[in-house]
Every structure is written in structure tokens, then in C-alpha cells.
Design an enzyme around this catalytic site. Structure first.
Site, mmCIF file in Angstrom:
data_model
loop_
_atom_site.group_PDB
_atom_site.id
_atom_site.type_symbol
_atom_site.label_atom_id
_atom_site.label_comp_id
_atom_site.label_asym_id
_atom_site.label_seq_id
_atom_site.Cartn_x
_atom_site.Cartn_y
_atom_site.Cartn_z
ATOM 1 N N ASP A 146 3.343 3.208 -0.552
ATOM 2 C CA ASP A 146 3.505 2.419 0.665
ATOM 3 C C ASP A 146 4.984 2.375 0.995
ATOM 4 O O ASP A 146 5.829 2.378 0.100
ATOM 5 C CB ASP A 146 2.968 1.006 0.474
ATOM 6 C CG ASP A 146 1.451 0.931 0.424
ATOM 7 O OD1 ASP A 146 0.789 1.831 0.971
ATOM 8 O OD2 ASP A 146 0.927 -0.026 -0.167
ATOM 9 N N ASP A 160 -3.085 3.751 5.838
ATOM 10 C CA ASP A 160 -3.557 2.386 6.131
ATOM 11 C C ASP A 160 -3.603 2.153 7.635
ATOM 12 O O ASP A 160 -4.556 1.559 8.155
ATOM 13 C CB ASP A 160 -2.642 1.356 5.482
ATOM 14 C CG ASP A 160 -2.592 1.448 3.969
ATOM 15 O OD1 ASP A 160 -3.566 1.938 3.375
ATOM 16 O OD2 ASP A 160 -1.572 1.025 3.388
#
Length: 187
Positions: A146, A160
Site C-alpha cells: 500500500d 483497492d
């Protein structure tokens, strides 16, 4: 294209009496749209993660918009927002299940908006599944990369974003009454 048809099948005879011959070109175009969106989402996610790991990992964050948005490399073994770190294998199974469901649903797909939505979901699920399989600490237990870090929000990645955008589009299409097979219903 014959391989795609073999995997997902061909449409049945429609209510208007047209058979698979008439419906097949339209259905194939929707499947191609789904695959193009999925591949684009997957490649953007994969490329961005490779760049983040190569250039940003173990480095200070890069501030994009002051303190409002920065790029910061983290490894997330859990689900969205860092929840469920002990359930990495379960999240891997969920992503794999989502992929199988989308592939099965594709054979009845005659709606371009649904093709786009499902393509986003598929690309995002494949992106995070790739991390779960190939990143440390091991197969099916890998941590997702991330890096997009807005202020006062969880750190996320492009997979995402694709999943969330696809999910929002599916909700909107459902509220509009548009089904994946292209029919519109009013409740």
C-alpha cells in the site's frame, strides 16, 4: 476468442427469439471490455507497486499535497484499513472466489457498464491476489503493498481503488435496475 468462449460458454436463446449467433458478437464485445479494463487495472496496480518497492520502500514519505496526501510504502498483511492481519489466507481465498465468480458471470454479460464494473473488480482482485501469493512472508500469506496515504485515512493502493470504484458502480447499476445481462427492471 474461441478459448474465452470455451471457458465461459455462449449465451442462450434470447426472449426475442435470437439465438447465440446474434447475441454472441455483442456478448464477446462485453467480455473483451471486461478483460481490457481488468488488464489495465491490474497492470497499473502492478507497475505502481513495483515502482514503490524499488524507489520508495525504506525511504521517507513523499508529500504530494502538503500534509493532505503523501506516498508512503507500507506492507499490509490484513484487509482494507489494516484489519484482520491474522486472516491473510482467508483474504486470499476471498479474492480467488471473487475472480471465479466474475469469470462465471461473464458468460451472461451483455451490459457495458457491468463489464466495466466487473473488470475493475477483477483487475483489483488480481492485483492484491498477486501480492498475497508472491510477496513475503510466503505463498498465500503475502503482505499487500500500500502506498497512497491521504491524511486521516487508511493507506491503500490502486487495486483497492479499482475494487472500490467497481463496487460503487455495481451499487449504482443495481439501484438503476440494470442487470448484467442488459435487462432493466423496475421495482
Amino acid at each position: 476468442m474461441a478459448e474465452v468462449e470455451r471457458i465461459i460458454g455462449t449465451p442462450e436463446v434470447g426472449e426475442d427469439g435470437t439465438g447465440p449467433e446474434a447475441a454472441a458478437p455483442r456478448g464477446r464485445r462485453r467480455i473483451v471490455a471486461l478483460l481490457v479494463v481488468a488488464v489495465l487495472a491490474y497492470l497499473l496496480d502492478l507497475g505502481s507497486k513495483m515502482l514503490v518497492v524499488a524507489k520508495l520502500e525504506h525511504q521517507p514519505p513523499i508529500h504530494i499535497i502538503g500534509d493532505l496526501l503523501k506516498f508512503e510504502a507500507i506492507r499490509n498483511p490484513g484487509a482494507a484499513f489494516g484489519f484482520g492481519e491474522a486472516f491473510t489466507i482467508i483474504f486470499t481465498c476471498i479474492a480467488a472466489t471473487v475472480i471465479v465468480v466474475i469469470v462465471r458471470l461473464a458468460r451472461k454479460l451483455y451490459s457495458l457498464p457491468w463489464a466495466i464494473a466487473l473488470g475493475l473488480l477483477l483487475g483489483g482482485a488480481l492485483g492484491n491476489l498477486t501480492d498475497r501469493i508472491f510477496r513475503s512472508p510466503g505463498v498465500f500469506r503475502g503482505a499487500v503493498v500500500d502506498f497512497v496515504a491521504p491524511a486521516h485515512f487508511a493507506v491503500f493502493n490502486l487495486a483497492d481503488s479499482a475494487i472500490v470504484c467497481g463496487g460503487i458502480l455495481i451499487v449504482l447499476l443495481s439501484f438503476k435496475g440494470l442487470d448484467p445481462d442488459g435487462t432493466v427492471h423496475k421495482d
